[in-house]
Design a protein around this motif. Structure first.
Motif, PDB file in Angstrom:
ATOM      1  N   ALA A  28       0.827  -1.212   0.000  1.00 37.13           N
ATOM      2  CA  ALA A  28       0.000   0.000   0.000  1.00 37.13           C
ATOM      3  C   ALA A  28       0.863   1.265   0.000  1.00 37.13           C
ATOM      4  O   ALA A  28       0.438   2.303  -0.507  1.00 37.13           O
ATOM      5  CB  ALA A  28      -0.929  -0.002   1.213  1.00 37.13           C
ATOM      6  N   LEU A  29       2.057   1.169   0.567  1.00 38.88           N
ATOM      7  CA  LEU A  29       2.966   2.314   0.633  1.00 38.88           C
ATOM      8  C   LEU A  29       3.961   2.326  -0.524  1.00 38.88           C
ATOM      9  O   LEU A  29       4.923   3.086  -0.511  1.00 38.88           O
ATOM     10  CB  LEU A  29       3.691   2.320   1.982  1.00 38.88           C
ATOM     11  N   HIS A  30       3.730   1.454  -1.498  1.00 38.80           N
ATOM     12  CA  HIS A  30       4.518   1.416  -2.740  1.00 38.80           C
ATOM     13  C   HIS A  30       6.005   1.159  -2.486  1.00 38.80           C
ATOM     14  O   HIS A  30       6.863   1.752  -3.125  1.00 38.80           O
ATOM     15  CB  HIS A  30       4.312   2.705  -3.542  1.00 38.80           C
ATOM     16  N   VAL A  31       6.271   0.250  -1.559  1.00 38.86           N
ATOM     17  CA  VAL A  31       7.646  -0.177  -1.290  1.00 38.86           C
ATOM     18  C   VAL A  31       7.985  -1.284  -2.287  1.00 38.86           C
ATOM     19  O   VAL A  31       7.160  -2.167  -2.545  1.00 38.86           O
ATOM     20  CB  VAL A  31       7.799  -0.654   0.173  1.00 38.86           C
ATOM     21  N   HIS A  32       9.171  -1.233  -2.829  1.00 37.09           N
ATOM     22  CA  HIS A  32       9.600  -2.192  -3.859  1.00 37.09           C
ATOM     23  C   HIS A  32       9.425  -3.626  -3.356  1.00 37.09           C
ATOM     24  O   HIS A  32       9.788  -3.946  -2.222  1.00 37.09           O
ATOM     25  CB  HIS A  32      11.061  -1.936  -4.225  1.00 37.09           C
ATOM     26  N   PRO A  33       8.886  -4.513  -4.187  1.00 35.30           N
ATOM     27  CA  PRO A  33       8.641  -5.893  -3.757  1.00 35.30           C
ATOM     28  C   PRO A  33       9.907  -6.694  -3.454  1.00 35.30           C
ATOM     29  O   PRO A  33       9.821  -7.743  -2.835  1.00 35.30           O
ATOM     30  CB  PRO A  33       7.865  -6.513  -4.922  1.00 35.30           C
ATOM     31  N   ALA A  34      11.065  -6.208  -3.847  1.00 30.46           N
ATOM     32  CA  ALA A  34      12.315  -6.913  -3.528  1.00 30.46           C
ATOM     33  C   ALA A  34      12.914  -6.425  -2.200  1.00 30.46           C
ATOM     34  O   ALA A  34      14.021  -6.818  -1.837  1.00 30.46           O
ATOM     35  CB  ALA A  34      13.328  -6.741  -4.657  1.00 30.46           C
ATOM     36  N   SER A  35      12.177  -5.596  -1.469  1.00 32.07           N
ATOM     37  CA  SER A  35      12.674  -5.082  -0.193  1.00 32.07           C
ATOM     38  C   SER A  35      12.544  -6.134   0.901  1.00 32.07           C
ATOM     39  O   SER A  35      11.801  -7.095   0.766  1.00 32.07           O
ATOM     40  CB  SER A  35      11.910  -3.816   0.196  1.00 32.07           C
ATOM     41  N   ASP A  69      18.104   0.995   5.572  1.00 31.18           N
ATOM     42  CA  ASP A  69      18.411   1.752   4.352  1.00 31.18           C
ATOM     43  C   ASP A  69      17.662   3.071   4.252  1.00 31.18           C
ATOM     44  O   ASP A  69      17.736   3.745   3.227  1.00 31.18           O
ATOM     45  CB  ASP A  69      18.107   0.904   3.105  1.00 31.18           C
ATOM     46  N   GLU A  70      16.945   3.444   5.305  1.00 32.30           N
ATOM     47  CA  GLU A  70      16.197   4.694   5.344  1.00 32.30           C
ATOM     48  C   GLU A  70      15.311   4.882   4.112  1.00 32.30           C
ATOM     49  O   GLU A  70      15.286   5.941   3.494  1.00 32.30           O
ATOM     50  CB  GLU A  70      17.136   5.885   5.559  1.00 32.30           C
ATOM     51  N   LEU A  71      14.577   3.827   3.761  1.00 30.03           N
ATOM     52  CA  LEU A  71      13.627   3.893   2.658  1.00 30.03           C
ATOM     53  C   LEU A  71      12.443   4.773   3.049  1.00 30.03           C
ATOM     54  O   LEU A  71      12.107   4.885   4.225  1.00 30.03           O
ATOM     55  CB  LEU A  71      13.132   2.495   2.297  1.00 30.03           C
ATOM     56  N   ARG A  72      11.825   5.379   2.059  1.00 27.20           N
ATOM     57  CA  ARG A  72      10.632   6.185   2.256  1.00 27.20           C
ATOM     58  C   ARG A  72       9.530   5.622   1.369  1.00 27.20           C
ATOM     59  O   ARG A  72       9.818   4.955   0.374  1.00 27.20           O
ATOM     60  CB  ARG A  72      10.900   7.654   1.909  1.00 27.20           C
ATOM     61  N   PRO A  73       8.267   5.889   1.691  1.00 31.47           N
ATOM     62  CA  PRO A  73       7.182   5.375   0.845  1.00 31.47           C
ATOM     63  C   PRO A  73       7.320   5.890  -0.585  1.00 31.47           C
ATOM     64  O   PRO A  73       7.799   7.008  -0.811  1.00 31.47           O
ATOM     65  CB  PRO A  73       5.920   5.935   1.494  1.00 31.47           C
ATOM     66  N   GLY A  74       6.891   5.057  -1.527  1.00 30.75           N
ATOM     67  CA  GLY A  74       6.852   5.486  -2.917  1.00 30.75           C
ATOM     68  C   GLY A  74       5.491   6.086  -3.223  1.00 30.75           C
ATOM     69  O   GLY A  74       4.717   6.423  -2.313  1.00 30.75           O
ATOM     70  N   ARG A  75       5.210   6.216  -4.506  1.00 25.11           N
ATOM     71  CA  ARG A  75       3.906   6.718  -4.959  1.00 25.11           C
ATOM     72  C   ARG A  75       3.373   5.754  -6.005  1.00 25.11           C
ATOM     73  O   ARG A  75       4.118   4.947  -6.554  1.00 25.11           O
ATOM     74  CB  ARG A  75       4.066   8.103  -5.571  1.00 25.11           C
ATOM     75  N   GLU A  76       2.104   5.875  -6.283  1.00 26.23           N
ATOM     76  CA  GLU A  76       1.479   5.048  -7.314  1.00 26.23           C
ATOM     77  C   GLU A  76       2.304   5.136  -8.593  1.00 26.23           C
ATOM     78  O   GLU A  76       2.582   6.225  -9.089  1.00 26.23           O
ATOM     79  CB  GLU A  76       0.051   5.537  -7.572  1.00 26.23           C
ATOM     80  N   GLY A  77       2.743   4.011  -9.111  1.00 29.92           N
ATOM     81  CA  GLY A  77       3.541   3.974 -10.339  1.00 29.92           C
ATOM     82  C   GLY A  77       5.004   4.318 -10.142  1.00 29.92           C
ATOM     83  O   GLY A  77       5.777   4.327 -11.099  1.00 29.92           O
ATOM     84  N   ARG A  79       7.527   3.139  -7.289  1.00 26.97           N
ATOM     85  CA  ARG A  79       7.893   2.457  -6.046  1.00 26.97           C
ATOM     86  C   ARG A  79       9.272   2.899  -5.556  1.00 26.97           C
ATOM     87  O   ARG A  79      10.056   3.444  -6.309  1.00 26.97           O
ATOM     88  CB  ARG A  79       7.877   0.940  -6.258  1.00 26.97           C
ATOM     89  N   THR A  80       9.539   2.611  -4.301  1.00 28.83           N
ATOM     90  CA  THR A  80      10.863   2.880  -3.744  1.00 28.83           C
ATOM     91  C   THR A  80      11.887   1.985  -4.430  1.00 28.83           C
ATOM     92  O   THR A  80      11.522   0.950  -5.007  1.00 28.83           O
ATOM     93  CB  THR A  80      10.910   2.536  -2.244  1.00 28.83           C
ATOM     94  N   PRO A  81      13.165   2.314  -4.349  1.00 32.50           N
ATOM     95  CA  PRO A  81      14.161   1.345  -4.801  1.00 32.50           C
ATOM     96  C   PRO A  81      14.163   0.167  -3.822  1.00 32.50           C
ATOM     97  O   PRO A  81      13.745   0.316  -2.672  1.00 32.50           O
ATOM     98  CB  PRO A  81      15.475   2.123  -4.727  1.00 32.50           C
ATOM     99  N   PRO A  82      14.611  -1.013  -4.266  1.00 33.80           N
ATOM    100  CA  PRO A  82      14.667  -2.136  -3.324  1.00 33.80           C
ATOM    101  C   PRO A  82      15.697  -1.870  -2.238  1.00 33.80           C
ATOM    102  O   PRO A  82      16.662  -1.150  -2.454  1.00 33.80           O
ATOM    103  CB  PRO A  82      15.070  -3.320  -4.196  1.00 33.80           C
ATOM    104  N   GLY A  83      15.469  -2.438  -1.075  1.00 31.97           N
ATOM    105  CA  GLY A  83      16.415  -2.270   0.015  1.00 31.97           C
ATOM    106  C   GLY A  83      15.952  -3.012   1.249  1.00 31.97           C
ATOM    107  O   GLY A  83      14.955  -3.731   1.239  1.00 31.97           O
ATOM    108  N   THR A  84      16.689  -2.817   2.327  1.00 30.83           N
ATOM    109  CA  THR A  84      16.365  -3.417   3.614  1.00 30.83           C
ATOM    110  C   THR A  84      15.742  -2.353   4.494  1.00 30.83           C
ATOM    111  O   THR A  84      16.385  -1.356   4.818  1.00 30.83           O
ATOM    112  CB  THR A  84      17.631  -3.990   4.278  1.00 30.83           C
TER     113      THR A  84
END
Length: 150
Positions: A28-35, A69-77, A79-84
């Motif tokens: 829902a927060l558009h985090v990369h599926p490889a995270s 990795d200090e990821l942040r939410p992505g947006r529709e279309g 996504r964030t880069p993959p990470g931990t």
């Protein structure tokens, strides 16, 4: 999405449900599926040690988040880069007391705390009233949509 759930608390939890919640929230927060994300349930002594060591606060707490990795939410279309994302550490023994005070089950409290921890890993905070309103509204929406879908 790689979600690892470890229960070191001695308290019975449905590990698959917490993994499903995490996947729901991160999608829902558009985090990369490889995270990657780790969720760990610990006993009171372990949580007390972590709380003192990392927050310089006495006693146990309910949930702690340790971002990587200090990821942040992505947006529709977009996504964030993959990470931990990092680690969420929960203490079921503290959650039992909080659930009783709130009038719901311990499982519901732990799901709420997991959602809370995920949001912290993604940079959300509740230090001021505006941040708190935003974070808690999102936390509520994510948890309710998860619960409605099961």
């Amino acid at each position: 999405m790689s979600v690892e759930v470890n229960n070191e608390s001695g308290y019975e939890v449905d590990e698959a449900e917490f993994s499903a919640l995490a996947r729901h929230a991160l999608d829902a927060l558009h985090v990369h599926p490889a995270s990657e994300l780790s969720i760990v349930f610990v006993d009171t002594a372990t949580m007390t040690d972590l709380h003192v060591r990392w927050m310089d606060e006495p006693g146990p707490t309910d949930v702690m988040s340790f971002p990587m990795d200090e990821l942040r939410p992505g947006r529709e279309g977009d996504r964030t880069p993959p990470g931990t994302l990092g680690d969420i550490v929960l203490c079921p023994e503290v959650a039992v007391t909080q659930a009783q005070a709130a009038g719901h089950s311990t499982a519901e409290e732990l799901l709420l705390l997991t959602t809370h921890g995920i949001l912290h890993l993604l940079g959300y905070d509740h230090a001021d009233p505006d941040e708190e309103r935003e974070m808690f509204a999102l936390q509520r929406r994510l948890l309710l949509t998860f619960l409605a879908g099961r």
